[in-house]
Scaffold this active site. Structure first.
Site, PDB file in Angstrom:
ATOM      1  N   SER A  93     -32.485  -5.189  95.517  1.00  0.00           N
ATOM      2  CA  SER A  93     -32.587  -6.487  94.854  1.00  0.00           C
ATOM      3  C   SER A  93     -32.254  -7.633  95.808  1.00  0.00           C
ATOM      4  O   SER A  93     -31.535  -7.466  96.796  1.00  0.00           O
ATOM      5  CB  SER A  93     -31.635  -6.544  93.662  1.00  0.00           C
TER       6      SER A  93
HETATM    7  N1  SAH Z   1     -29.209  -1.276  92.704  1.00  0.00           N
HETATM    8  C1  SAH Z   1     -30.256  -1.021  93.663  1.00  0.00           C
HETATM    9  C2  SAH Z   1     -31.597  -1.564  93.233  1.00  0.00           C
HETATM   10  C3  SAH Z   1     -32.418  -0.421  92.880  1.00  0.00           C
HETATM   11  S1  SAH Z   1     -34.045  -0.632  92.265  1.00  0.00           S
HETATM   12  C4  SAH Z   1     -29.877  -1.489  95.046  1.00  0.00           C
HETATM   13  O1  SAH Z   1     -28.816  -2.107  95.210  1.00  0.00           O
HETATM   14  O2  SAH Z   1     -30.610  -1.202  95.987  1.00  0.00           O
HETATM   15  C5  SAH Z   1     -33.901   0.342  90.788  1.00  0.00           C
HETATM   16  C6  SAH Z   1     -33.642   1.798  90.971  1.00  0.00           C
HETATM   17  O3  SAH Z   1     -33.555   2.341  89.652  1.00  0.00           O
HETATM   18  C7  SAH Z   1     -34.738   2.581  91.668  1.00  0.00           C
HETATM   19  O4  SAH Z   1     -34.197   3.252  92.760  1.00  0.00           O
HETATM   20  C8  SAH Z   1     -35.240   3.545  90.599  1.00  0.00           C
HETATM   21  O5  SAH Z   1     -35.618   4.810  91.107  1.00  0.00           O
HETATM   22  C9  SAH Z   1     -34.033   3.662  89.688  1.00  0.00           C
HETATM   23  N2  SAH Z   1     -34.311   4.107  88.323  1.00  0.00           N
HETATM   24  C10 SAH Z   1     -35.366   3.816  87.541  1.00  0.00           C
HETATM   25  N3  SAH Z   1     -35.233   4.421  86.339  1.00  0.00           N
HETATM   26  C11 SAH Z   1     -34.052   5.109  86.357  1.00  0.00           C
HETATM   27  C12 SAH Z   1     -33.357   5.931  85.413  1.00  0.00           C
HETATM   28  N4  SAH Z   1     -33.850   6.196  84.207  1.00  0.00           N
HETATM   29  N5  SAH Z   1     -32.172   6.455  85.788  1.00  0.00           N
HETATM   30  C13 SAH Z   1     -31.646   6.216  87.007  1.00  0.00           C
HETATM   31  N6  SAH Z   1     -32.267   5.453  87.952  1.00  0.00           N
HETATM   32  C14 SAH Z   1     -33.452   4.903  87.626  1.00  0.00           C
END
Ligand code: SAH
Length: 242
Positions: A93
């Site tokens: 993000s």
């Molecule tokens: N917090 C992260 C941003 C990640 S983007 C950072 O600091 O980099 C969102 C993430 O959520 C992705 O890696 C995606 O694979 C994950 N995601 C999507 N659906 C999910 C679910 N049901 N459970 C766990 N993770 C999930």
């Protein structure tokens, strides 16, 4: 025509071209960008300037080496004012969003926090600086493994990365003093509301094409919620067949 004014550092295309050119030149000459200076500038111009005030959150954003959480070929862009790809179709993000969500969570030193969507591990690292324990769930196994290894290598001992579907939360460790979700469901998963301690907040982007940042707080007499600002996150997916 008089000389045009040099562009102010900002998010405009000219600024981005200028910064990219400087970083490219530095890379070509073999010298590493001054990540500490870039990070300080990120905090001042992207985060403080937009109203994030919590001194603990600002200190954590000043401390965590964001460039270590992006792919190596994008390290020079790690402190840019936007999200970046981290592989597997996912993103880290925008720095401001990480800071804002962290501030909205109102983390206290003794807290146990659940993060859904570990991704790069960056948000988990920021939280790790602020609370006692972070449990972070990631559904893509490769991302979970990579973040687990990186967080360990960087010494973030109070973060546990779990491979799985965060839709269900983490009942075995509930209730949590705060929950932050970094992928967007169309509706808030009920288990996450159930796993909030009294006084705890859930910070979560909600929606499909149009998403809004929502904060839900559990009080003695129930749940209260407020909507903050429009956002764009990757969707919160569900485990196939569930
Ligand atoms: N917090 C992260 C941003 C990640 S983007 C950072 O600091 O980099 C969102 C993430 O959520 C992705 O890696 C995606 O694979 C994950 N995601 C999507 N659906 C999910 C679910 N049901 N459970 C766990 N993770 C999930």
């Amino acid at each position: 025509m008089a000389h045009p004014r040099p562009p102010a550092f900002g998010t405009g295309p000219a600024a981005i071209v200028a910064i990219s050119a400087i970083l490219l030149l530095m890379a070509a000459s073999g010298s590493e960008p001054d990540f500490n200076a870039l990070r300080e500038r990120m905090v001042e111009r992207q985060i403080e300037a937009r109203g994030v005030e919590d001194p603990r959150v600002l200190a954590a954003m000043r401390k965590v080496p964001r460039h270590r959480f992006v792919p190596e070929d994008l390290q020079a862009s790690a402190y840019h004012d936007g999200p970046l790809p981290i592989g597997k179709g996912q993103t880290i993000s925008q720095p401001y969003i990480v800071a804002s969500m962290t501030e909205l969570l109102d983390p206290r030193p003794g807290d146990r926090i659940l993060e859904v969507g570990t991704g790069s591990g960056y948000q988990a690292a920021v939280l790790s600086e602020l609370v006692r324990q972070v449990h972070s769930i990631e559904i893509v196994p490769e991302l979970a493994e990579r973040s687990r290894a990186l967080l360990q290598k960087l010494g973030y001992d109070n973060v546990e990365v779990i491979t799985g579907d965060g839709w269900k939360g983490l009942p075995e460790h509930a209730p949590f003093d705060g929950i932050v979700v970094t992928a967007a469901p169309v509706e808030i998963p009920a288990p996450l509301l159930e796993q909030l301690a009294v006084g705890a907040r859930l910070v979560i982007p909600v929606g499909n094409a149009d998403q809004i940042m929502r904060v839900v707080e559990r009080n003695e007499d129930g749940l209260s919620e407020r909507d903050l600002y429009p956002v764009r996150f990757v969707p919160l997916v569900r485990e196939p067949g569930k």
